[in-house]
Design a protein around this motif. Sequence first.
Motif, PDB file in Angstrom:
ATOM      1  N   THR A  48       0.824  -1.211  -0.064  1.00  0.00           N
ATOM      2  CA  THR A  48      -0.060   0.106  -0.001  1.00  0.00           C
ATOM      3  C   THR A  48       0.853   1.074   0.027  1.00  0.00           C
ATOM      4  O   THR A  48       0.283   2.184  -0.759  1.00  0.00           O
ATOM      5  N   TYR A  49       1.738   1.051   0.816  1.00  0.00           N
ATOM      6  CA  TYR A  49       2.904   2.538   0.864  1.00  0.00           C
ATOM      7  C   TYR A  49       3.327   2.739  -0.582  1.00  0.00           C
ATOM      8  O   TYR A  49       3.603   3.821  -1.091  1.00  0.00           O
ATOM      9  N   TRP A  50       3.975   1.740  -1.273  1.00  0.00           N
ATOM     10  CA  TRP A  50       4.643   1.715  -2.530  1.00  0.00           C
ATOM     11  C   TRP A  50       3.698   2.198  -3.636  1.00  0.00           C
ATOM     12  O   TRP A  50       4.026   3.145  -4.594  1.00  0.00           O
ATOM     13  N   LEU A  51       2.199   1.794  -3.469  1.00  0.00           N
ATOM     14  CA  LEU A  51       1.447   1.965  -4.430  1.00  0.00           C
ATOM     15  C   LEU A  51       1.111   3.467  -4.237  1.00  0.00           C
ATOM     16  O   LEU A  51       0.933   4.232  -5.176  1.00  0.00           O
ATOM     17  N   LEU A  52       0.795   4.126  -2.933  1.00  0.00           N
ATOM     18  CA  LEU A  52       0.259   5.247  -2.747  1.00  0.00           C
ATOM     19  C   LEU A  52       1.732   6.201  -3.190  1.00  0.00           C
ATOM     20  O   LEU A  52       1.489   7.312  -3.771  1.00  0.00           O
ATOM     21  N   GLY A  53       2.826   5.924  -2.869  1.00  0.00           N
ATOM     22  CA  GLY A  53       4.090   6.894  -3.491  1.00  0.00           C
ATOM     23  C   GLY A  53       4.154   6.918  -4.954  1.00  0.00           C
ATOM     24  O   GLY A  53       4.315   7.951  -5.226  1.00  0.00           O
ATOM     25  N   VAL A  54       3.877   5.805  -5.581  1.00  0.00           N
ATOM     26  CA  VAL A  54       4.021   5.825  -6.947  1.00  0.00           C
ATOM     27  C   VAL A  54       2.938   6.820  -7.639  1.00  0.00           C
ATOM     28  O   VAL A  54       3.035   7.621  -8.453  1.00  0.00           O
ATOM     29  N   LEU A  55       1.649   6.604  -6.968  1.00  0.00           N
ATOM     30  CA  LEU A  55       0.607   7.557  -7.620  1.00  0.00           C
ATOM     31  C   LEU A  55       0.618   8.636  -7.039  1.00  0.00           C
ATOM     32  O   LEU A  55       0.284   9.860  -7.817  1.00  0.00           O
ATOM     33  N   GLY A  56       1.382   9.011  -6.001  1.00  0.00           N
ATOM     34  CA  GLY A  56       1.350  10.384  -5.507  1.00  0.00           C
ATOM     35  C   GLY A  56       2.572  11.086  -6.142  1.00  0.00           C
ATOM     36  O   GLY A  56       2.540  12.456  -6.667  1.00  0.00           O
ATOM     37  N   THR A  57       3.357  10.188  -6.928  1.00  0.00           N
ATOM     38  CA  THR A  57       4.433  11.072  -7.651  1.00  0.00           C
ATOM     39  C   THR A  57       3.695  11.260  -9.162  1.00  0.00           C
ATOM     40  O   THR A  57       4.159  12.324  -9.933  1.00  0.00           O
ATOM     41  N   LEU A  58       3.176  10.524  -9.857  1.00  0.00           N
ATOM     42  CA  LEU A  58       2.532  10.335 -11.205  1.00  0.00           C
ATOM     43  C   LEU A  58       1.413  11.334 -11.268  1.00  0.00           C
ATOM     44  O   LEU A  58       1.109  11.695 -12.275  1.00  0.00           O
ATOM     45  N   LEU A  59       0.543  11.264 -10.175  1.00  0.00           N
ATOM     46  CA  LEU A  59      -0.830  12.070 -10.333  1.00  0.00           C
ATOM     47  C   LEU A  59      -0.554  13.459 -10.470  1.00  0.00           C
ATOM     48  O   LEU A  59      -1.052  13.990 -11.593  1.00  0.00           O
ATOM     49  N   PRO A  60       0.263  14.363 -10.167  1.00  0.00           N
ATOM     50  CA  PRO A  60       0.514  15.734 -10.721  1.00  0.00           C
ATOM     51  C   PRO A  60       0.878  15.930 -12.040  1.00  0.00           C
ATOM     52  O   PRO A  60       0.433  16.480 -12.816  1.00  0.00           O
ATOM     53  N   THR A  61       1.831  15.046 -12.289  1.00  0.00           N
ATOM     54  CA  THR A  61       1.966  15.097 -13.858  1.00  0.00           C
ATOM     55  C   THR A  61       1.127  14.423 -14.792  1.00  0.00           C
ATOM     56  O   THR A  61       0.671  15.401 -15.765  1.00  0.00           O
ATOM     57  N   THR A  62       0.308  13.400 -14.435  1.00  0.00           N
ATOM     58  CA  THR A  62      -1.089  13.208 -15.334  1.00  0.00           C
ATOM     59  C   THR A  62      -1.757  14.270 -15.396  1.00  0.00           C
ATOM     60  O   THR A  62      -2.442  14.515 -16.315  1.00  0.00           O
ATOM     61  N   ALA A  63      -2.302  14.845 -14.265  1.00  0.00           N
ATOM     62  CA  ALA A  63      -3.168  15.953 -14.157  1.00  0.00           C
ATOM     63  C   ALA A  63      -2.718  17.066 -15.191  1.00  0.00           C
ATOM     64  O   ALA A  63      -3.545  17.604 -15.917  1.00  0.00           O
ATOM     65  N   LEU A  64      -1.581  17.538 -15.275  1.00  0.00           N
ATOM     66  CA  LEU A  64      -0.993  18.592 -15.956  1.00  0.00           C
ATOM     67  C   LEU A  64      -1.307  18.302 -17.427  1.00  0.00           C
ATOM     68  O   LEU A  64      -1.436  19.013 -18.347  1.00  0.00           O
ATOM     69  N   ILE A  65      -1.031  16.876 -17.993  1.00  0.00           N
ATOM     70  CA  ILE A  65      -0.895  16.386 -19.108  1.00  0.00           C
ATOM     71  C   ILE A  65      -2.586  16.404 -19.557  1.00  0.00           C
ATOM     72  O   ILE A  65      -2.812  16.763 -20.653  1.00  0.00           O
ATOM     73  N   ILE A  66      -3.328  16.168 -18.678  1.00  0.00           N
ATOM     74  CA  ILE A  66      -4.761  15.880 -19.079  1.00  0.00           C
ATOM     75  C   ILE A  66      -5.350  17.537 -19.258  1.00  0.00           C
ATOM     76  O   ILE A  66      -6.065  17.756 -20.208  1.00  0.00           O
ATOM     77  N   ILE A  67      -4.895  18.511 -18.253  1.00  0.00           N
ATOM     78  CA  ILE A  67      -5.630  19.913 -18.277  1.00  0.00           C
ATOM     79  C   ILE A  67      -4.917  20.693 -19.461  1.00  0.00           C
ATOM     80  O   ILE A  67      -5.738  21.415 -20.145  1.00  0.00           O
ATOM     81  N   TYR A  68      -3.580  20.442 -19.863  1.00  0.00           N
ATOM     82  CA  TYR A  68      -2.893  21.183 -20.667  1.00  0.00           C
ATOM     83  C   TYR A  68      -2.112  20.243 -21.922  1.00  0.00           C
ATOM     84  O   TYR A  68      -1.068  20.147 -22.018  1.00  0.00           O
ATOM     85  N   PRO A  69      -3.063  19.913 -22.471  1.00  0.00           N
ATOM     86  CA  PRO A  69      -2.311  18.875 -23.688  1.00  0.00           C
ATOM     87  C   PRO A  69      -1.639  19.520 -24.752  1.00  0.00           C
ATOM     88  O   PRO A  69      -1.523  20.384 -24.956  1.00  0.00           O
TER      89      PRO A  69
END
Length: 57
Positions: free
Chosen positions: A36-57
């Motif tokens: 759970t820790y590593w899953l949340l760590g990876v998601l926490g790292t990738l989520l901001p980048t993914t959000a920026l890609i979706i918002i500003y394509p």
Amino acid sequence: MALWLVIVVPVVGLYALLWSAVNRPLARRSSLMPRTYWLLGVLGTLLPTTALIIIYP
């Protein structure tokens, strides 16, 4: 393309090495299960980048 790989692969590799070195001691002290820790760590790292890609394509 080859120049891009020569630059990006070492940068991403260094980031991943540093990221895992910092998170290993934190994972031991966490009350979460390791998976759970590593899953949340990876998601926490990738989520901001993914959000920026979706918002500003």
